[in-house]
Enzyme design. Structure first.
Site, PDB file in Angstrom:
ATOM      1  N   CYS A 119     -24.742  13.127 -46.201  1.00  0.00           N
ATOM      2  CA  CYS A 119     -23.868  13.487 -45.077  1.00  0.00           C
ATOM      3  C   CYS A 119     -23.528  14.980 -45.122  1.00  0.00           C
ATOM      4  O   CYS A 119     -24.369  15.805 -44.792  1.00  0.00           O
ATOM      5  CB  CYS A 119     -22.637  12.596 -45.046  1.00  0.00           C
ATOM      6  SG  CYS A 119     -21.784  12.623 -43.454  1.00  0.00           S
ATOM      7  N   HIS A 167     -24.277   7.418 -46.091  1.00  0.00           N
ATOM      8  CA  HIS A 167     -23.538   7.351 -47.357  1.00  0.00           C
ATOM      9  C   HIS A 167     -23.994   6.149 -48.182  1.00  0.00           C
ATOM     10  O   HIS A 167     -23.341   5.104 -48.176  1.00  0.00           O
ATOM     11  CB  HIS A 167     -22.044   7.192 -47.086  1.00  0.00           C
ATOM     12  CG  HIS A 167     -21.387   8.367 -46.460  1.00  0.00           C
ATOM     13  ND1 HIS A 167     -20.730   9.322 -47.198  1.00  0.00           N
ATOM     14  CD2 HIS A 167     -21.272   8.734 -45.167  1.00  0.00           C
ATOM     15  CE1 HIS A 167     -20.224  10.235 -46.385  1.00  0.00           C
ATOM     16  NE2 HIS A 167     -20.544   9.907 -45.143  1.00  0.00           N
ATOM     17  N   GLU A 180     -23.667   5.710 -51.241  1.00  0.00           N
ATOM     18  CA  GLU A 180     -22.691   5.463 -52.305  1.00  0.00           C
ATOM     19  C   GLU A 180     -21.616   4.458 -51.906  1.00  0.00           C
ATOM     20  O   GLU A 180     -20.875   3.964 -52.753  1.00  0.00           O
ATOM     21  CB  GLU A 180     -22.045   6.787 -52.748  1.00  0.00           C
ATOM     22  CG  GLU A 180     -21.045   7.393 -51.787  1.00  0.00           C
ATOM     23  CD  GLU A 180     -21.648   8.188 -50.632  1.00  0.00           C
ATOM     24  OE1 GLU A 180     -20.868   8.814 -49.893  1.00  0.00           O
ATOM     25  OE2 GLU A 180     -22.890   8.177 -50.457  1.00  0.00           O
TER      26      GLU A 180
END
Length: 194
Positions: A79, A172, A174
Site C-alpha cells: 500500500c 495489505h 499482513e
C-alpha cells in the site's frame, strides 16, 4: 534464515513482523540507519505515504533507504510502501518524494477513500489470495523490466508488481492471516543471497 526489517516509522509494523516470522524469516523493526544496515531486506508497510516520507527524512533514513535499494537490497512495499517504492507518483502532495526503485507510476488513493475499502480474491503470482484494499493505490503504468503479478477489479488494475529484488502490492496481505505474499518475499530474499 534471512533477517528482514520492517520500516517502523508508521503503519502496520507489528502485523508485518508477525507474518515475516511465520514465513520463515527473522523479523526486526528498523527506525535508524544503523538498523537498516543490519538487515538483509526490508518491508515498507502500509500507512500514509506522505507521513512516511516526512518521517524518513526526520530520522535520516530517506537517503540510506535509496542507497540500499540502489545497491540491490530486496524490499517489499504494501500500500503506502508501494508508493514509496515507485519511481513516480500521481496524486501526491506538492514536493512528495519516494525511495524509488521500481519503474512504475503509482496513483495514490486510486481506489477511493477509507469508506471505499474492500476485499477481493485475486491471482497473485499464480495463487489465489484474499486481498484487503484500504485507501489503496494502483499502478498506472510499468516499465519494460517490471513483472505484473496481480490485477484487481474494477478494470483489471495493476495491484502487484516485481522488478528484480523489489516487490510491491496495493493491498495489505499482513491483515489476512495468509502468509503467501510474505513467503514469496522471503523466497526472493533467500534467492538474492545465493
Amino acid at each position: 534464515m534471512p533477517t528482514i526489517g520492517v520500516l517502523a516509522l508508521q503503519g502496520d509494523v507489528r502485523e508485518h513482523l508477525r507474518m515475516l516470522n511465520e514465513a520463515g524469516a527473522t523479523a526486526t523493526a528498523v527506525r535508524r540507519p544503523g538498523e537498516l544496515e543490519a538487515v538483509d531486506a526490508l518491508v515498507i508497510p502500509g500507512g500514509e505515504s506522505t507521513t512516511m516520507w516526512k518521517l524518513a527524512e526526520i530520522f535520516d533514513l530517506l537517503e540510506p533507504l535509496r542507497m540500499r535499494i540502489k545497491d540491490g537490497m530486496p524490499a517489499y512495499g504494501s500500500c503506502a510502501g508501494m508508493i514509496m517504492l515507485a519511481d513516480q507518483i500521481e496524486g501526491g502532495i506538492d514536493g512528495q518524494q519516494t525511495v524509488g526503485g521500481i519503474d512504475m507510476v503509482v496513483r495514490r488513493n486510486a481506489f477511493g477513500r477509507q469508506v471505499d475499502s474492500f476485499e477481493e480474491d485475486l491471482d497473485f503470482a499464480g495463487q489465489t489470495i484474499r486481498a484487503v484494499f484500504i485507501r489503496a493505490p494502483w499502478v498506472e503504468s510499468v516499465g519494460p523490466d517490471v513483472e505484473v503479478l496481480g490485477l484487481a477489479e474494477p478494470g483489471d488494475r495493476i495491484v502487484a508488481v516485481r522488478q528484480g529484488p523489489l516487490l510491491a502490492t496495493s493491498f495489505h496481505p499482513e491483515l489476512t492471516g495468509d502468509t503467501s505474499v510474505h513467503a514469496y518475499f522471503v523466497d526472493m530474499v533467500r534467492g538474492s543471497s545465493r
